[in-house]
Write a protein that holds these residues in place. Structure first.
Motif: not given
Lengths: 425, 409
Positions: A90-98, A114-128
């Motif tokens: 059920g954790m289907v989110g749209v990644a935000s655009r940070h 549009h992801a099967i990945y968690g929400p805010d994933m894009v932002a997390e990837v870049h914060r990381y």
């Protein structure tokens, strides 16, 4: 020459499910045993308390916390980051655009995801990635080793910043996870990293072929290093459990219940098995976005009373599931390697795996089927359940073979690849 | 004297089709594939080699001789899929320089599981050879040279045989040479001819191996080794699979040239000649008893039966198969009996061998299955159906029986 590695790795088990953390932990421990100096950048969702001045973490939630594994040549550098490689049910989110200032390394951060990945994933990837750049300022290293797509941007950025060569380790590709409906954003990250990297390590020839054919990477750059399996995973305590009543045979699916893992093929095959044999129970252990769909499908096929869904299992419950099982089935649609069947064999359970997996090419004492061939899958399930000599040989010979997949061998191959990449003896 | 005694083994099994637990027809065999393999090997090996042998026999005017053991199941397949092969074997028979040996019709391991079935298959094979080639076999060789004292005793009791063939294994010979004639213990007249495995394997296995110190081996060199036997033996028994010529050793290895030149090179030495096994048995006296209390074969370095019966799946499959013997024979159903017999062909159990699984090797080359597990599953599914047919047959018989009793006389 002792090559110092900066490894962009993954959270170790038991904090995440799935093979990626297991593989990172297994490989890193073996590199440690071989005396390979590694700084392991570990994304941690939970806050970590460090002993002042040492960088050593203190306190832990459980005794087998990997932060307390006694490494001698590996240093862990935890960073707070909410990276998880897989989404749960059920954790289907749209990644935000940070977007944070990494554009200069050639990544289009505005890509819609549009992801099967968690929400805010894009932002997390870049914060990381930014945190990795910070950490690297204080580290001495010769080579960068990044595991799977979420760490690639950090690896690419660090390689550009430091001038050190980049090795990326492909445990799965977007095609494995999403079939033909690839997430363009993730694909672009993967492709970019594959083309920028000096070497690519694929976990099987199966994956190597995807890298070459789907990402247009030149074959010379891609090496295969099979995963290993930890001897410690074997469970020898206790006898077989008595549930369900052992007049019944038990067939086990254990893994994320997602498109990639082929849960529906398991159920269709189960239905066919039950046409020939009554005394069989099917257990599906795991979570995932197809969990509810699978429960419905089992009901729809009229076999709901013979299929049991346990949700995600941990620790002892995993051992118990294996103890009950007469056969482990991995019907994956696309499985880059497949450590789980090796773990099943360590628990004395024979295995049936899909041919669309890395393990199928590397392993002999397993039954193999095309994931879509439910007739053949059922045929083989029935054979194992009906013929004790077959069950016995797959179990005994398979177990022996499983223990031959040693992480030390994988680590030694990685070491050779480092040397070749750096052009040193 | 050094007599070169060639015996060529000719065999192709009836391979099973892919048969799942969901299948239920009695069509177990893959006719297409069997025809295809038969024609392919005919083209690469049987036809060219038969023609070459005919040529050589003519050229040497009766001084070049060979023998064959051709299984019943491959002869049936020649008849159906490659009649020209059968015709050339018949031409060879007509030269008078070719001897045909007896074996089990179905290339089976029946000796180990059913004396009566073994006897029936030997008899059936003998009759087929007589029908096709006009000669009655006088020498016996068991499937894969499976041999022990007990096999020899059985064959002597059967009657009509002068000699039996076996592997010249080191563990039975000790310091003795395979180039003499021996006799089994507890037999009166039967002679034992033992394979010279070194010289046989030089042709069958090492011929094209560039890492072999004797490579390349041409006919003059091989003839020298034969010459060296003069004074140290009577005969050099070269027992090889016929498929060595053109199939295991491809034409471009020079195997046909080797065979073409060999008779002339061997016959250059005045004390050499060629003999068939029954001629060897007639010409030479046995020098000693060779005691073989335990079963052996010509396979692998172990020379045992582990390639067919070495693991639990193989044991299970063959035991289950022979446990159906009574039911099959009582069914009075000739199709059922024939299917059951075709399943006895040793190849089916060989495909289940896991001995060499780790390193692939020879076994893989001849295996139509991807894994021994797959072959076991397939075989057991077929056996399951066959056993259902036995049960169905019995019911039909019973019900027919009861109907007849109800009918007015």
């Amino acid at each position: 020459m002792r090559i110092r590695t900066l490894m962009l790795g993954w959270e170790f088990p038991p904090y995440i499910s799935g093979g990626l953390g297991t593989a990172c932990f297994g490989l890193t421990k073996a590199m440690d045993r071989l005396g390979m100096p590694v700084t392991f950048v570990l994304p941690r969702a939970k806050p970590i308390r460090l002993v002042a001045g040492t960088g050593e973490p203190v306190g832990s939630e459980s005794a087998d916390d990997p932060l307390h594994y006694a490494f001698r040549h590996v240093r862990l550098r935890p960073v707070g980051a909410a990276l998880t490689p897989y989404a749960s049910a059920g954790m289907v989110g749209v990644a935000s655009r940070h977007a944070s200032g990494l554009d200069r390394f050639g990544l289009d951060l505005e890509a819609d995801s549009h992801a099967i990945y968690g929400p805010d994933m894009v932002a997390e990837v870049h914060r990381y990635a930014e945190k990795v750049l910070q950490i690297a300022e204080t580290e001495e290293f010769d080579i960068i080793h990044a595991h799977d797509w979420m760490t690639y941007p950090a690896g690419v950025a660090l390689a550009a910043h430091s001038g050190k060569p980049l090795v990326i380790h492909v445990h799965s590709t977007e095609f494995d996870r999403s079939g033909e409906h690839v997430n363009q954003y993730v694909y672009d990250i993967e492709r970019h990293a594959m083309h920028v990297a000096n070497r690519i390590i694929a976990v099987s020839n199966y994956t190597r072929n995807i890298i070459i054919s789907r990402y247009g990477v030149s074959p010379e750059k891609v090496e295969v290093v099979y995963n290993g399996v930890d001897g410690h995973g074997a469970y020898n305590g206790g006898g077989r459990q008595a549930w369900p009543a052992k007049t019944d045979k038990v067939v086990l699916f254990l893994g994320r219940i997602t498109m990639q893992k082929g849960p529906e093929y398991f159920l269709y095959a189960a239905k066919k098995v039950l046409e020939k044999m009554n005394n069989v129970k099917f257990i599906m252990a795991g979570d995932g976005d197809l969990l509810y769909g699978s429960i419905e499908l089992a009901a729809h096929l009229g076999i709901g009373h013979q299929v049991f869904f346990t949700r995600f299992l941990r620790g002892d419950d995993v051992h118990k599931a294996y103890q009950m099982a007469d056969l482990y089935v991995m019907p994956s649609v696309s499985e880059p390697f497949g450590i789980a069947p090796l773990e099943a064999l360590q628990h004395d359970v024979p295995v049936l795996v899909s041919k669309q997996s890395g393990i199928a090419e590397a392993f002999r004492n397993a039954l193999k089927v095309d994931f879509w061939d439910i007739n053949e899958m059922a045929n083989k399930m029935i054979a194992v359940l009906r013929h004790p000599p077959l069950h016995e040989m797959l179990r005994v010979e398979g177990r022996k073979e499983a223990f031959r997949f040693r992480w030390e061998d994988s680590a030694a191959r990685v070491n050779e690849i480092y040397h070749a990449t750096l052009g040193v003896a | 004297m050094a007599s070169v005694c060639f015996y060529f083994q000719v065999h192709q099994p009836y391979r099973l089709r892919h048969y799942t637990i969901f299948d239920n027809g009695p069509d177990y065999f893959d006719d297409n594939k069997n025809a295809q393999v038969c024609r392919k090997v005919a083209h690469k090996c049987y036809l060219p080699t038969n023609r070459l042998l005919l040529e050589l026999i003519k050229a040497h005017e009766g001084r070049f001789k060979v023998s064959f053991s051709i299984t019943g199941v491959v002869l049936e397949q020649f008849r159906n899929y490659a009649p020209e092969v059968l015709a050339t074997f018949q031409e060879l028979a007509a030269t008078g320089c070719v001897e045909f040996l007896a074996e089990t019709y179905y290339h089976s391991l029946s000796f180990l599981y059913s004396p009566s079935e073994f006897a029936a298959q030997v008899q059936a094979h003998k009759e087929l050879i007589r029908e096709l080639f006009g000669q009655t076999p006088q020498v016996f060789r068991n499937t894969e040279l499976v041999y022990s004292n007990a096999v020899a005793e059985t064959i002597e009791r059967t009657g009509g045989f002068k000699a039996i063939l076996a592997e010249g294994a080191d563990h039975i010979l000790g310091y003795r040479s395979p180039n003499y004639i021996y006799r089994p213990p507890n037999t009166q007249n039967l002679k034992l001819l033992l394979k010279n495995y070194r010289l046989s394997d030089d042709i069958a296995f090492r011929f094209s191996n560039p890492h072999w110190s004797e490579w390349p081996m041409r006919a003059p060199k091989f003839a020298q080794w034969i010459n060296a036997v003069n004074g140290n033996g009577f005969t050099v028994n070269l027992f090889v699979d016929y498929e060595t010529f053109g199939e295991h050793q491809w034409e471009d290895t020079g195997i046909f040239d080797f065979l073409r030149c060999l008779p002339e090179e061997v016959l250059k030495h005045p004390d050499n000649n060629f003999m068939t096994p029954s001629e060897v048995a007639d010409a030479y006296e046995s020098v000693d008893i060779v005691d073989v209390p335990r079963l052996m074969s010509w396979a692998d370095t172990e020379r045992d039966l582990s390639a067919w019966l070495g693991n639990a799946m193989q044991q299970n499959a063959i035991t289950q198969l022979y446990s159906l013997e009574r039911a099959v024979k009582r069914s009075d159903d000739p199709d059922l009996l024939e299917d059951w017999r075709k399943l006895q062909t040793s190849d089916h159990f060989y495909y289940m061998c896991t001995k060499w699984f780790a390193d692939g090797d020879v076994h893989k080359y001849f295996n139509p299955y991807n894994s021994p597990y797959d072959s076991y599953i397939n075989f057991m599914n077929v056996l399951d159906n066959l056993s259902m047919r036995c049960r169905a047959g019995r019911h039909r018989h019973q019900s027919q029986g009861s109907i007849t009793t109800l009918l007015p006389a």
